[in-house]
Write an enzyme that holds these catalytic residues in place. Structure first.
Site, PDB file in Angstrom:
ATOM      1  N   GLY A   1      40.073  51.775   9.895  1.00 35.55           N
ATOM      2  CA  GLY A   1      41.248  52.046  10.725  1.00 35.55           C
ATOM      3  C   GLY A   1      42.031  50.788  11.038  1.00 35.55           C
TER       4      GLY A   1
ATOM      5  N   GLY B   1      42.297  44.662   6.365  1.00 32.07           N
ATOM      6  CA  GLY B   1      41.770  43.300   6.317  1.00 32.07           C
ATOM      7  C   GLY B   1      40.288  43.227   6.046  1.00 32.07           C
TER       8      GLY B   1
ATOM      9  N   GLY C   1      36.543  57.485   2.303  1.00 34.21           N
ATOM     10  CA  GLY C   1      36.792  58.158   1.037  1.00 34.21           C
ATOM     11  C   GLY C   1      35.551  58.270   0.173  1.00 34.21           C
TER      12      GLY C   1
ATOM     13  N   THR D   1      35.387  48.383  -1.780  1.00 25.69           N
ATOM     14  CA  THR D   1      34.758  48.675  -0.490  1.00 25.69           C
ATOM     15  C   THR D   1      33.963  47.508   0.083  1.00 25.69           C
ATOM     16  OG1 THR D   1      33.042  49.788  -1.803  1.00 25.69           O
ATOM     17  CG2 THR D   1      34.673  51.176  -0.720  1.00 25.69           C
TER      18      THR D   1
ATOM     19  N   GLY E   1      22.950  29.874   4.751  1.00 28.84           N
ATOM     20  CA  GLY E   1      24.118  29.968   3.898  1.00 28.84           C
ATOM     21  C   GLY E   1      25.388  29.703   4.690  1.00 28.84           C
ATOM     22  N   TYR E   2      26.533  30.039   4.082  1.00 32.80           N
ATOM     23  CA  TYR E   2      27.830  29.796   4.730  1.00 32.80           C
ATOM     24  C   TYR E   2      27.877  30.362   6.154  1.00 32.80           C
ATOM     25  CZ  TYR E   2      30.041  29.018   0.065  1.00 32.80           C
ATOM     26  OH  TYR E   2      30.396  28.562  -1.168  1.00 32.80           O
TER      27      TYR E   2
ATOM     28  N   ALA F   1      36.325  36.180  -0.124  1.00 36.68           N
ATOM     29  CA  ALA F   1      37.585  36.907   0.049  1.00 36.68           C
ATOM     30  C   ALA F   1      38.613  36.508  -0.993  1.00 36.68           C
ATOM     31  CB  ALA F   1      38.138  36.661   1.451  1.00 36.68           C
TER      32      ALA F   1
ATOM     33  N   HIS G   1      49.988   7.640   1.318  1.00 39.87           N
ATOM     34  CA  HIS G   1      49.139   6.783   2.138  1.00 39.87           C
ATOM     35  C   HIS G   1      49.697   6.730   3.559  1.00 39.87           C
ATOM     36  CE1 HIS G   1      46.655   3.334   3.275  1.00 39.87           C
ATOM     37  NE2 HIS G   1      47.763   2.772   3.782  1.00 39.87           N
TER      38      HIS G   1
END
Length: 504
Positions: free
Chosen positions: A73, A76, A152, A181, A220-221, A359, A483
């Protein structure tokens, strides 16, 4: 020619083109209208994350009648709603607090007291997320992408049944359907995430107060970034990792320096350690730990546990089995180089297919997939997808690590330049890190670039572009860099690779 004659000529020209191109372009004139559930779309995208929404916009820009289905809903996906974007907001806010508390005085800025207002920090994060989500909805309207809010699932290769968020149901038809998804948090046996005391990244982004102790499962990240956020704000952070290294995809030399930097920030690491269980019965959480290779168990107490042991493709309830869509052992959808599955008309992109679960990789997948559908040529090189860990300092890298180059048996050279010798880093009193470049010895072609520095995620793109065009280290070294800038460290590392640096 008279005006009437001109109009007649234009009319004849349009008619002749319609006859020439036939039905292939018959939808162009009507593509600007929103598609209803009963109308057939040219492209249907299941998922409104970075891969899905970008694919939908690109499809509309190419003239396709397009519908995007999103169960959350809010557009993103995980990235914008409970991932990349909110975490970067908190990383920045917590860094500002840490700088004010520990570094401002070095620059002559004295503050009598500094306090953390967690609700205000969360509100700023939520505002950023809300504005960006609305921004994507605006892009959908601008490009005439139909947006269906709901879950869906496939009825057939050309039909998707959507249980809408308002309680209804609609069927969306499409000539081409793209599965985008995304992914979900990887669960661990015997550990139940309640998003209160045992949290995923979602819960870690919404803690109501600063935990005294935080245990992060996974180095991890995500684990390091979220551990960094709460560590800056005052939590005692311990990272438990099953394997022997943090961020296994990182270059070994850079990884060691990175771990030392985090340890200086009081982040503790327990490597080669397995979490057997978490006891939630008391006021504190008790983790039972043992060596990954087996051995005596120990107990570690904490207030909050963050589970960040990786992510898995999210395909539950899509009906892939019904269509016979092939997946691999990890649950990822199998696709060819055109992102097509084994079922004609069905495609997949992003985290649900092999490749980096990032992403920006999903966005590239989305554009390329739609271009293939449009009959164009496209390509995404997964070896050139940059990785960034948004701690402080940041670590960013692209291409091969030194370990990978050794395994390939390629003769190579390495050039390195420390941030301590960079004038801009010294002037801002933020000079921890280095730039490392790996190049083929005979041709000087760059094979990999690894950066640990403030804003490494911005600096890496010069290297990404260089690798895309097969540049040599000398190409970067002979390119004039402004520089004083951090970017000069990249130039100097390139000079060190093919010849000698100037400033060290």
């Amino acid at each position: 020619m008279s005006t009437a004659s001109s109009r007649k000529a234009i009319s004849l020209l349009v008619s002749s083109r319609q006859l020439h191109y036939g039905s292939k372009y018959s939808w162009i004139g009507s593509r600007r209208g929103f598609a209803s559930g009963s109308e057939e779309n040219d492209v249907v995208v299941i998922g409104g994350g970075p891969g899905g929404y970008v694919a939908a916009i690109k499809a509309a820009q190419l003239g396709f009648k397009t519908t995007c289905i999103e169960k959350r809903g809010a557009l993103g996906g995980t990235c914008l709603n409970v991932g990349c974007i909110p975490s970067k907001a908190l990383l920045h806010s917590s860094h500002m607090y840490h700088e004010a508390k520990h570094s401002f005085a070095n620059h002559g800025v004295k503050i009598s007291s500094v306090e953390v207002d967690v609700p205000a920090m969360m509100a700023q994060k939520d505002k950023a997320v809300s504005n960006l989500t609305k921004g994507i909805e605006g892009l959908f309207k601008k490009n005439k992408v139909n947006y269906v809010k709901g879950y869906g699932k496939f009825l057939s290769p050309s039909e998707v049944s959507v249980d809408t968020l308002d309680g209804g149901n609609t069927v969306v038809k499409g000539k081409n359907i793209i599965v985008a998804t995304g992914s979900d948090v990887k669960s661990l046996p015997g550990i139940t995430i309640d998003e209160e005391r045992i949290v995923s990244s979602t819960g870690a982004l919404a803690l109501k107060e600063i935990p005294k102790r935080l245990v992060v499962i996974g180095a991890g990240y995500i684990g390091l970034e979220m551990g960094s956020v709460w560590g800056r704000l005052g939590s005692e952070v311990t990272v438990v990792e099953f394997v022997s290294d943090i961020v296994p995809t990182m270059d070994g030399e850079v990884r060691k320096q990175f771990q030392r930097a985090l340890e200086k920030q009081k982040m503790k690491f327990m490597l080669k350690t397995k979490v057997v269980s978490v006891d939630t019965s008391g006021d504190t959480l008790k983790l039972t730990l043992e060596p990954s290779a087996g051995g005596d168990q120990t107990i570690l107490e904490t207030d909050v546990v963050l589970v960040s042991a990786g992510r898995v493709p999210f395909t539950a309830g899509l009906g892939l089995e019904k269509l016979g869509i092939e997946t691999d052992k990890g649950g990822r959808i199998s696709v060819n180089k055109r992102f097509a599955t084994n079922v004609p008309g069905v495609y997949a992109i992003g985290d649900v297919i092999p490749g980096p679960m990032l992403a920006h990789k999903a966005e590239e997948d989305g554009v390329a997939c739609v271009e293939y559908i449009a009959g164009k040529e496209a390509h995404v090189d997964y070896d050139l997808v940059p990785g960034v860990v948004y701690t402080h300092p940041e670590v960013a890298y692209v291409g091969k690590t030194e370990e990978q180059v050794k395994t390939l048996g390629v003769d190579y050279r390495v050039g390195k330049f420390p941030l301590l010798a960079n004038s801009r880093a010294k002037t801002i009193d933020d000079a921890e890190g280095l730039v490392k470049i790996i190049a083929e010895k005979e041709t000087d072609k760059i094979l990999g670039v690894h950066i640990m520095s403030p804003n490494a995620g911005e600096l890496i793109h010069e290297a990404v572009l260089a690798l895309h065009y097969g540049a040599s280290s000398e190409d970067i070294a002979r390119t004039c860099h402004a520089h004083p800038t951090m970017s000069e460290a990249v130039k100097e590392a390139a000079m060190a690779t093919y010849d000698k640096p100037i400033h060290i």
